[in-house]
Write a protein that holds these residues in place. Structure first.
Motif, PDB file in Angstrom:
ATOM      1  N   SER A  69      10.728   6.513  22.214  1.00 53.48           N
ATOM      2  CA  SER A  69      10.190   7.615  21.241  1.00 53.48           C
ATOM      3  C   SER A  69       9.128   6.936  20.229  1.00 53.48           C
ATOM      4  CB  SER A  69      11.185   8.135  20.402  1.00 53.48           C
ATOM      5  OG  SER A  69      11.692   7.101  19.514  1.00 53.48           O
ATOM      6  N   LEU A  70       8.384   7.770  19.693  1.00 53.00           N
ATOM      7  CA  LEU A  70       7.309   7.167  18.923  1.00 53.00           C
ATOM      8  C   LEU A  70       8.243   6.381  17.645  1.00 53.00           C
ATOM      9  CD1 LEU A  70       4.438   7.092  17.812  1.00 53.00           C
ATOM     10  CD2 LEU A  70       4.781   9.117  16.660  1.00 53.00           C
ATOM     11  N   ALA A  71       9.154   7.185  17.176  1.00 50.02           N
ATOM     12  CA  ALA A  71       9.894   6.416  16.025  1.00 50.02           C
ATOM     13  C   ALA A  71      10.472   5.015  16.442  1.00 50.02           C
ATOM     14  CB  ALA A  71      10.783   7.312  15.546  1.00 50.02           C
ATOM     15  N   GLU A  72      10.572   4.814  17.543  1.00 52.02           N
ATOM     16  CA  GLU A  72      11.215   3.662  18.096  1.00 52.02           C
ATOM     17  C   GLU A  72      10.069   2.616  18.305  1.00 52.02           C
ATOM     18  OE1 GLU A  72      14.106   1.527  21.619  1.00 52.02           O
ATOM     19  OE2 GLU A  72      13.889   3.581  21.415  1.00 52.02           O
ATOM     20  N   ALA A  73       8.906   3.249  18.786  1.00 52.48           N
ATOM     21  CA  ALA A  73       7.435   2.477  19.019  1.00 52.48           C
ATOM     22  C   ALA A  73       7.340   1.802  17.680  1.00 52.48           C
ATOM     23  CB  ALA A  73       6.505   3.306  19.595  1.00 52.48           C
ATOM     24  N   VAL A  74       7.304   2.614  16.686  1.00 56.69           N
ATOM     25  CA  VAL A  74       6.902   2.045  15.299  1.00 56.69           C
ATOM     26  C   VAL A  74       7.825   0.911  14.807  1.00 56.69           C
ATOM     27  CG1 VAL A  74       6.906   2.621  12.851  1.00 56.69           C
ATOM     28  CG2 VAL A  74       5.944   4.118  14.434  1.00 56.69           C
ATOM     29  N   GLU A  75       9.423   1.190  15.230  1.00 54.43           N
ATOM     30  CA  GLU A  75      10.126   0.019  14.777  1.00 54.43           C
ATOM     31  C   GLU A  75       9.965  -1.219  15.837  1.00 54.43           C
ATOM     32  OE1 GLU A  75      14.304   1.443  15.511  1.00 54.43           O
ATOM     33  OE2 GLU A  75      14.310   2.744  13.774  1.00 54.43           O
ATOM     34  N   ILE A  76       9.677  -1.049  17.039  1.00 51.61           N
ATOM     35  CA  ILE A  76       9.286  -2.285  17.810  1.00 51.61           C
ATOM     36  C   ILE A  76       8.274  -3.107  17.199  1.00 51.61           C
ATOM     37  CG2 ILE A  76       8.267  -2.873  20.076  1.00 51.61           C
ATOM     38  CD1 ILE A  76      10.151  -0.721  21.367  1.00 51.61           C
ATOM     39  N   VAL A 145      11.388 -12.667  23.409  1.00 54.52           N
ATOM     40  CA  VAL A 145      11.649 -11.618  22.660  1.00 54.52           C
ATOM     41  C   VAL A 145      10.351 -10.631  22.597  1.00 54.52           C
ATOM     42  CG1 VAL A 145      12.122 -10.346  20.272  1.00 54.52           C
ATOM     43  CG2 VAL A 145      13.252 -12.622  21.077  1.00 54.52           C
ATOM     44  N   LEU A 146       9.401 -11.030  22.579  1.00 55.93           N
ATOM     45  CA  LEU A 146       7.872 -10.295  22.336  1.00 55.93           C
ATOM     46  C   LEU A 146       7.761  -9.637  23.740  1.00 55.93           C
ATOM     47  CD1 LEU A 146       5.733 -12.537  20.103  1.00 55.93           C
ATOM     48  CD2 LEU A 146       6.438 -10.169  19.559  1.00 55.93           C
ATOM     49  N   GLU A 147       7.835 -10.512  24.731  1.00 55.10           N
ATOM     50  CA  GLU A 147       7.708  -9.853  26.230  1.00 55.10           C
ATOM     51  C   GLU A 147       8.649  -8.820  26.373  1.00 55.10           C
ATOM     52  OE1 GLU A 147       5.551  -9.695  29.624  1.00 55.10           O
ATOM     53  OE2 GLU A 147       5.338 -10.797  27.971  1.00 55.10           O
ATOM     54  N   ARG A 148       9.721  -8.741  25.843  1.00 55.56           N
ATOM     55  CA  ARG A 148      10.657  -7.601  26.040  1.00 55.56           C
ATOM     56  C   ARG A 148      10.159  -6.440  25.344  1.00 55.56           C
ATOM     57  NH1 ARG A 148      17.037  -9.534  26.664  1.00 55.56           N
ATOM     58  NH2 ARG A 148      16.531 -11.393  28.163  1.00 55.56           N
ATOM     59  N   LEU A 149       9.840  -6.721  23.983  1.00 57.13           N
ATOM     60  CA  LEU A 149       9.422  -5.584  23.079  1.00 57.13           C
ATOM     61  C   LEU A 149       8.011  -5.038  23.716  1.00 57.13           C
ATOM     62  CD1 LEU A 149      10.260  -7.253  19.804  1.00 57.13           C
ATOM     63  CD2 LEU A 149      11.382  -5.535  20.865  1.00 57.13           C
ATOM     64  N   ARG A 150       7.251  -5.707  24.496  1.00 56.46           N
ATOM     65  CA  ARG A 150       6.102  -5.248  25.058  1.00 56.46           C
ATOM     66  C   ARG A 150       6.505  -4.481  26.249  1.00 56.46           C
ATOM     67  NH1 ARG A 150       1.908  -6.498  28.935  1.00 56.46           N
ATOM     68  NH2 ARG A 150       3.160  -7.859  29.827  1.00 56.46           N
ATOM     69  N   ALA A 151       7.193  -4.988  27.115  1.00 59.10           N
ATOM     70  CA  ALA A 151       7.483  -4.091  28.335  1.00 59.10           C
ATOM     71  C   ALA A 151       8.074  -2.733  27.838  1.00 59.10           C
ATOM     72  CB  ALA A 151       8.562  -4.663  29.006  1.00 59.10           C
ATOM     73  N   GLN A 152       8.913  -2.540  26.985  1.00 63.84           N
ATOM     74  CA  GLN A 152       9.640  -1.541  26.279  1.00 63.84           C
ATOM     75  C   GLN A 152       8.615  -0.485  25.821  1.00 63.84           C
ATOM     76  OE1 GLN A 152      13.126  -1.849  23.473  1.00 63.84           O
ATOM     77  NE2 GLN A 152      13.551  -3.587  24.657  1.00 63.84           N
ATOM     78  N   ASN A 153       7.498  -1.058  25.213  1.00 64.60           N
ATOM     79  CA  ASN A 153       6.564  -0.378  24.419  1.00 64.60           C
ATOM     80  C   ASN A 153       5.089   0.108  25.349  1.00 64.60           C
ATOM     81  OD1 ASN A 153       6.586   1.209  22.111  1.00 64.60           O
ATOM     82  ND2 ASN A 153       5.316  -0.627  20.892  1.00 64.60           N
ATOM     83  N   VAL A 200      -1.832  -1.453  13.828  1.00 62.23           N
ATOM     84  CA  VAL A 200      -1.065  -0.879  14.974  1.00 62.23           C
ATOM     85  C   VAL A 200      -0.201   0.291  14.588  1.00 62.23           C
ATOM     86  CG1 VAL A 200       0.401  -1.254  17.027  1.00 62.23           C
ATOM     87  CG2 VAL A 200      -1.331  -2.825  16.681  1.00 62.23           C
ATOM     88  N   ILE A 201       0.726   0.097  13.648  1.00 59.88           N
ATOM     89  CA  ILE A 201       1.630   1.030  13.331  1.00 59.88           C
ATOM     90  C   ILE A 201       0.999   2.196  12.581  1.00 59.88           C
ATOM     91  CG2 ILE A 201       3.552   1.182  11.515  1.00 59.88           C
ATOM     92  CD1 ILE A 201       4.113  -1.513  11.664  1.00 59.88           C
ATOM     93  N   GLY A 202      -0.017   1.956  11.880  1.00 58.79           N
ATOM     94  CA  GLY A 202      -0.922   3.088  11.348  1.00 58.79           C
ATOM     95  C   GLY A 202      -1.334   3.805  12.442  1.00 58.79           C
ATOM     96  N   THR A 203      -1.974   3.278  13.498  1.00 55.83           N
ATOM     97  CA  THR A 203      -2.504   4.054  14.465  1.00 55.83           C
ATOM     98  C   THR A 203      -1.466   4.923  15.238  1.00 55.83           C
ATOM     99  OG1 THR A 203      -4.432   2.486  14.533  1.00 55.83           O
ATOM    100  CG2 THR A 203      -4.157   4.074  16.456  1.00 55.83           C
ATOM    101  N   LEU A 204      -0.282   4.203  15.571  1.00 60.27           N
ATOM    102  CA  LEU A 204       0.709   5.002  16.053  1.00 60.27           C
ATOM    103  C   LEU A 204       1.112   6.379  15.297  1.00 60.27           C
ATOM    104  CD1 LEU A 204       3.284   2.092  17.063  1.00 60.27           C
ATOM    105  CD2 LEU A 204       2.118   3.616  18.646  1.00 60.27           C
ATOM    106  N   SER A 205       1.168   6.024  13.978  1.00 61.91           N
ATOM    107  CA  SER A 205       1.466   7.420  13.117  1.00 61.91           C
ATOM    108  C   SER A 205       0.458   8.408  13.341  1.00 61.91           C
ATOM    109  CB  SER A 205       1.476   6.909  11.768  1.00 61.91           C
ATOM    110  OG  SER A 205       2.545   6.004  11.706  1.00 61.91           O
ATOM    111  N   GLU A 206      -0.917   8.013  13.663  1.00 63.32           N
ATOM    112  CA  GLU A 206      -1.964   8.961  13.913  1.00 63.32           C
ATOM    113  C   GLU A 206      -1.916   9.470  15.115  1.00 63.32           C
ATOM    114  OE1 GLU A 206      -5.522   7.033  13.716  1.00 63.32           O
ATOM    115  OE2 GLU A 206      -5.317   6.214  11.674  1.00 63.32           O
ATOM    116  N   VAL A 207      -1.443   8.832  16.244  1.00 62.57           N
ATOM    117  CA  VAL A 207      -1.201   9.434  17.607  1.00 62.57           C
ATOM    118  C   VAL A 207      -0.222  10.534  17.390  1.00 62.57           C
ATOM    119  CG1 VAL A 207      -0.421   8.895  19.773  1.00 62.57           C
ATOM    120  CG2 VAL A 207      -2.076   7.430  18.646  1.00 62.57           C
ATOM    121  N   GLY A 208       0.951   9.995  16.531  1.00 63.97           N
ATOM    122  CA  GLY A 208       2.028  10.873  16.373  1.00 63.97           C
ATOM    123  C   GLY A 208       1.623  12.431  15.916  1.00 63.97           C
TER     124      GLY A 208
END
Length: 213
Positions: A69-76, A145-153, A200-208
């Motif tokens: 979800s977008l909320a989880e993408a922000v957390e990531i 850790v970052l590679e796993r987060l990138r794959a999820q996102n 990045v977080i700010g732009t994710l919020s704009e997309v949402g």
């Protein structure tokens, strides 16, 4: 090498490339045929990928690619902000002259891609820059850790790349990271990496917000 390792790598790459999309069912028989692996090997691979957060097991339905979800993408991205800041600081401490020359070259190629409107080319260079900073940092655990987060996102990363004006915004942020590493200034490198992820977080919020309209 355990049988499931090539299956894990193959499924992960299919998710990262967008071939396997969120909520897509992953059929064991199809995967077994594609990767020339036993059903047991495929099941073991799916279990590992579920532990990584890339897929989910659905009762009586098998496995599917997990939708983030977008909320989880922000957390990531918030977690990435901390870890990528660490990697940038370590890279500033450890970068060789050859490393700095390579990063400078990537920065120039990114600048050229933005100038020519090559969004996909810029996105690929963006990922390469982040990967090289991780590698130069020598922080293996952080890189994993970052590679796993990138794959999820990955789906949200693609949407960010396509967001109007995003390359023009992120280019100076990336160049600031490169400059700080080149200056061998760990504190400045960490600040630059964190500032980029805040953007990045700010732009994710704009997309949402655009999706909600």
């Amino acid at each position: 090498m355990p049988e499931e390792r090539p299956v894990v790598a193959g499924i992960r790459e299919a998710i990262l490339s967008g071939e396997f999309v969120p909520n897509q069912r992953l059929i064991e028989a199809d995967l077994s045929e594609r990767f020339a692996a036993s059903r047991a090997g495929v099941r073991a691979a799916l279990l590992e990928l579920a532990n990584e957060g890339l897929i989910e097991r659905v009762q009586n339905r098998g496995a599917r690619v997990r939708a983030v979800s977008l909320a989880e993408a922000v957390e990531i991205s918030e977690v990435r902000m901390v870890i990528e800041g660490l990697c940038a600081a370590k890279a500033a401490e450890r970068a060789t002259a050859a490393d700095i020359e390579e990063l400078r070259g990537l920065g120039e190629r990114m600048r050229a891609a933005v100038a020519s409107g090559d969004v996909l080319g810029y996105s690929a260079l963006n990922e390469r820059l982040h990967r090289r900073v991780r590698e130069i940092s020598g922080q293996g655990t952080a890189s994993d850790v970052l590679e796993r987060l990138r794959a999820q996102n990955v789906r949200h990363q693609f949407r960010l790349a396509m967001h109007p004006g995003r390359p023009n915004t992120s280019l100076p942020e990336h160049l600031a990271i490169i400059d700080a590493i080149a200056d061998r200034d760990p504190d400045a490198a960490e600040r630059a990496a964190r500032a980029h992820l805040r953007s990045v977080i700010g732009t994710l919020s704009e997309v949402g917000a655009a999706d909600a309209r």
